[in-house]
Design a protein around this motif. Structure first.
Motif, PDB file in Angstrom:
ATOM      1  N   GLN A 185      17.638 -44.561  -8.265  1.00 32.07           N
ATOM      2  CA  GLN A 185      18.248 -45.677  -7.563  1.00 32.07           C
ATOM      3  C   GLN A 185      17.706 -45.745  -6.144  1.00 32.07           C
ATOM      4  O   GLN A 185      17.145 -44.781  -5.634  1.00 32.07           O
ATOM      5  N   THR A 186      17.888 -46.914  -5.510  1.00 27.07           N
ATOM      6  CA  THR A 186      17.417 -47.133  -4.149  1.00 27.07           C
ATOM      7  C   THR A 186      18.618 -47.291  -3.238  1.00 27.07           C
ATOM      8  O   THR A 186      19.488 -48.135  -3.483  1.00 27.07           O
ATOM      9  N   LEU A 187      18.676 -46.490  -2.173  1.00 26.84           N
ATOM     10  CA  LEU A 187      19.828 -46.460  -1.277  1.00 26.84           C
ATOM     11  C   LEU A 187      19.435 -46.869   0.138  1.00 26.84           C
ATOM     12  O   LEU A 187      18.342 -46.553   0.607  1.00 26.84           O
ATOM     13  N   SER A 188      20.349 -47.567   0.816  1.00 25.99           N
ATOM     14  CA  SER A 188      20.124 -47.919   2.219  1.00 25.99           C
ATOM     15  C   SER A 188      21.471 -48.067   2.918  1.00 25.99           C
ATOM     16  O   SER A 188      22.519 -48.167   2.277  1.00 25.99           O
ATOM     17  N   GLY A 189      21.427 -48.078   4.246  1.00 27.11           N
ATOM     18  CA  GLY A 189      22.633 -48.289   5.042  1.00 27.11           C
ATOM     19  C   GLY A 189      23.721 -47.277   4.766  1.00 27.11           C
ATOM     20  O   GLY A 189      23.482 -46.067   4.706  1.00 27.11           O
ATOM     21  N   GLU A 190      24.948 -47.785   4.598  1.00 26.83           N
ATOM     22  CA  GLU A 190      26.097 -46.902   4.384  1.00 26.83           C
ATOM     23  C   GLU A 190      25.985 -46.111   3.088  1.00 26.83           C
ATOM     24  O   GLU A 190      26.470 -44.976   2.998  1.00 26.83           O
ATOM     25  N   HIS A 191      25.357 -46.670   2.084  1.00 28.52           N
ATOM     26  CA  HIS A 191      25.179 -45.943   0.834  1.00 28.52           C
ATOM     27  C   HIS A 191      24.266 -44.732   1.043  1.00 28.52           C
ATOM     28  O   HIS A 191      24.497 -43.660   0.484  1.00 28.52           O
ATOM     29  N   ALA A 192      23.236 -44.916   1.853  1.00 25.85           N
ATOM     30  CA  ALA A 192      22.339 -43.801   2.156  1.00 25.85           C
ATOM     31  C   ALA A 192      23.088 -42.709   2.911  1.00 25.85           C
ATOM     32  O   ALA A 192      22.933 -41.509   2.628  1.00 25.85           O
ATOM     33  N   LEU A 193      23.905 -43.106   3.882  1.00 26.51           N
ATOM     34  CA  LEU A 193      24.671 -42.112   4.644  1.00 26.51           C
ATOM     35  C   LEU A 193      25.658 -41.375   3.744  1.00 26.51           C
ATOM     36  O   LEU A 193      25.851 -40.156   3.873  1.00 26.51           O
ATOM     37  N   ALA A 194      26.307 -42.092   2.847  1.00 29.15           N
ATOM     38  CA  ALA A 194      27.244 -41.448   1.923  1.00 29.15           C
ATOM     39  C   ALA A 194      26.519 -40.435   1.050  1.00 29.15           C
ATOM     40  O   ALA A 194      27.031 -39.342   0.774  1.00 29.15           O
ATOM     41  N   PHE A 195      25.320 -40.784   0.616  1.00 26.64           N
ATOM     42  CA  PHE A 195      24.518 -39.864  -0.189  1.00 26.64           C
ATOM     43  C   PHE A 195      24.204 -38.593   0.598  1.00 26.64           C
ATOM     44  O   PHE A 195      24.282 -37.479   0.072  1.00 26.64           O
ATOM     45  N   LEU A 196      23.847 -38.747   1.869  1.00 26.16           N
ATOM     46  CA  LEU A 196      23.487 -37.604   2.707  1.00 26.16           C
ATOM     47  C   LEU A 196      24.696 -36.752   3.093  1.00 26.16           C
ATOM     48  O   LEU A 196      24.564 -35.543   3.299  1.00 26.16           O
ATOM     49  N   ARG A 197      25.866 -37.372   3.188  1.00 24.41           N
ATOM     50  CA  ARG A 197      27.049 -36.656   3.665  1.00 24.41           C
ATOM     51  C   ARG A 197      27.854 -35.991   2.562  1.00 24.41           C
ATOM     52  O   ARG A 197      28.622 -35.062   2.820  1.00 24.41           O
ATOM     53  N   GLN A 198      27.720 -36.457   1.338  1.00 25.46           N
ATOM     54  CA  GLN A 198      28.574 -35.931   0.270  1.00 25.46           C
ATOM     55  C   GLN A 198      28.307 -34.458  -0.005  1.00 25.46           C
ATOM     56  O   GLN A 198      27.167 -34.029  -0.135  1.00 25.46           O
ATOM     57  N   ARG A 199      29.377 -33.683  -0.095  1.00 28.99           N
ATOM     58  CA  ARG A 199      29.280 -32.325  -0.626  1.00 28.99           C
ATOM     59  C   ARG A 199      30.464 -32.016  -1.533  1.00 28.99           C
ATOM     60  O   ARG A 199      30.372 -31.161  -2.403  1.00 28.99           O
ATOM     61  N   MET A 200      31.585 -32.730  -1.333  1.00 26.60           N
ATOM     62  CA  MET A 200      32.728 -32.583  -2.232  1.00 26.60           C
ATOM     63  C   MET A 200      32.363 -33.163  -3.597  1.00 26.60           C
ATOM     64  O   MET A 200      31.718 -34.200  -3.700  1.00 26.60           O
ATOM     65  N   GLY A 201      32.754 -32.465  -4.644  1.00 25.05           N
ATOM     66  CA  GLY A 201      32.452 -32.925  -5.981  1.00 25.05           C
ATOM     67  C   GLY A 201      31.094 -32.480  -6.482  1.00 25.05           C
ATOM     68  O   GLY A 201      30.732 -32.760  -7.630  1.00 25.05           O
ATOM     69  N   LEU A 202      30.327 -31.796  -5.647  1.00 26.74           N
ATOM     70  CA  LEU A 202      29.036 -31.258  -6.059  1.00 26.74           C
ATOM     71  C   LEU A 202      29.227 -29.785  -6.436  1.00 26.74           C
ATOM     72  O   LEU A 202      29.951 -29.054  -5.757  1.00 26.74           O
ATOM     73  N   HIS A 203      28.565 -29.349  -7.489  1.00 35.74           N
ATOM     74  CA  HIS A 203      28.796 -28.008  -8.035  1.00 35.74           C
ATOM     75  C   HIS A 203      28.581 -26.925  -6.990  1.00 35.74           C
ATOM     76  O   HIS A 203      29.379 -25.985  -6.881  1.00 35.74           O
ATOM     77  N   GLN A 204      27.538 -27.038  -6.175  1.00 34.31           N
ATOM     78  CA  GLN A 204      27.247 -26.031  -5.165  1.00 34.31           C
ATOM     79  C   GLN A 204      27.541 -26.511  -3.755  1.00 34.31           C
ATOM     80  O   GLN A 204      27.038 -25.936  -2.786  1.00 34.31           O
ATOM     81  N   GLY A 205      28.378 -27.526  -3.627  1.00 30.31           N
ATOM     82  CA  GLY A 205      28.835 -27.971  -2.325  1.00 30.31           C
ATOM     83  C   GLY A 205      27.719 -28.274  -1.348  1.00 30.31           C
ATOM     84  O   GLY A 205      26.837 -29.095  -1.608  1.00 30.31           O
ATOM     85  N   ASP A 206      27.745 -27.572  -0.208  1.00 27.60           N
ATOM     86  CA  ASP A 206      26.789 -27.865   0.856  1.00 27.60           C
ATOM     87  C   ASP A 206      25.354 -27.525   0.469  1.00 27.60           C
ATOM     88  O   ASP A 206      24.416 -28.123   0.981  1.00 27.60           O
ATOM     89  N   LEU A 207      25.166 -26.573  -0.436  1.00 26.72           N
ATOM     90  CA  LEU A 207      23.812 -26.244  -0.876  1.00 26.72           C
ATOM     91  C   LEU A 207      23.204 -27.407  -1.658  1.00 26.72           C
ATOM     92  O   LEU A 207      22.009 -27.702  -1.521  1.00 26.72           O
TER      93      LEU A 207
END
Length: 307
Positions: A185-207
């Motif tokens: 997928q192609t991300l920009s703006g707020e969607h791009a920031l959300a992609f970069l900031r997310q760690r909750m819900g990811l199996h290894q969190g911040d890693l």
């Protein structure tokens, strides 16, 4: 340094506006003027706190080659820092720029334990504390640092027409507003920031978030072209910070064509309690060996989809 970069960008823009003069004098001026690729590379380098290791060589490869000059200098180690709005460290990359223009980069998880706290708070206190701690952990001398706010990458992604990423599985995170399907997928703006900031819900969190940063930056590098590079350089030059005494223009001249770029994440151990929350342990001996291997060209590099 910031003023120098902005002046260089402005000067390049003026030259490009007078197309007749540029074309008429191209042959004579080629040896004396700084090429468009160099100017963009400098600005992109300094903004790409977590990205310069990927973006700079790609930018120059897609524009003009650097001018002929003295033989390339020896390797330089640069600490690339992405910060939040409070100067906490969100992304941290130790990159070695070889004398031949090659780049090896190691992402350092921001939650690595440092004394009673974590790496992510040291830049806010004093950049020298952060560089000293990275040197202690990796046994690698930090020659320079460059820092930029991660929030800038929302606007940057818009300027390049979006950034292509790939996810193994769909993700949801109400905290950051992240909601992405599986696949490319192609991300920009707020969607791009959300992609970069997310760690909750990811199996290894911040890693897993660190790996997202790497994937995003590789995708961003692929989008840079002559059509968007000047606007990108002007945008990112607004908030970049570099250490005093670093001649970034001279530094960027080592990039003269396609180079191999390697990225990896420093291994960490079990979670530990700190005064600022749960951190990650890191063994200096293991870290030193890992970085030596990566900088020596023997390590792996990230490819494919991420969590």
């Amino acid at each position: 340094m910031n003023d120098l970069i902005r002046q260089a960008i402005a000067a390049e823009a003026e030259e490009r506006a007078d197309a007749g003069t540029v074309l008429a004098g191209l042959r004579e001026r080629r040896k004396s003027r700084k090429p468009f690729g160099l100017i963009v590379g400098v600005a992109t380098l300094t903004v790409a706190a977590a990205a310069a290791a990927v973006i700079v060589p790609t930018t120059l490869r897609k524009t003009d080659a650097a001018p002929a000059g003295p033989p390339p200098a020896g390797p330089q180690n640069v600490l690339l820092i992405g910060t939040d709005d409070h100067d906490n460290t969100d992304a941290l990359v130790l990159a070695r720029f070889g004398g031949d223009g090659s780049v090896s980069a190691v992402s350092l998880p921001r939650d690595i334990q440092v004394g009673d706290g974590k790496l992510n708070s040291l830049f806010r206190q004093d950049p020298r504390r952060l560089t000293a701690e990275v040197e202690r952990l990796t046994s690698v001398r930090v020659d320079h640092y460059a820092a930029v706010r991660m929030a800038e990458f929302g606007r940057i992604s818009e300027l390049v027409g979006g950034v292509d990423v790939c996810l193994h599985a769909a993700t949801e995170d109400p905290l950051t507003g992240a909601s992405f399907p599986a696949g490319r997928q192609t991300l920009s703006g707020e969607h791009a920031l959300a992609f970069l900031r997310q760690r909750m819900g990811l199996h290894q969190g911040d890693l897993d978030r660190v790996r997202r940063h790497q994937a995003f930056l590789i995708g961003l590098a692929a989008r840079i072209s002559k059509d968007n590079a000047l606007a990108l350089a002007a945008e990112v030059g607004k908030s970049v910070r570099v250490d005093e005494g670093w001649d970034v223009l001279a530094f960027a001249q080592r990039f003269q064509g396609p180079v191999e770029i390697r990225t990896a994440t420093l291994p960490v151990g079990d979670p530990v309690d700190t005064t600022s929350g749960q951190g990650l342990s890191a063994d200096p001996a293991q870290a030193r060996q890992f970085v030596e291997k990566q900088f020596g060209g023997e390590g792996s590099t990230q490819t494919g989809c991420v969590a």
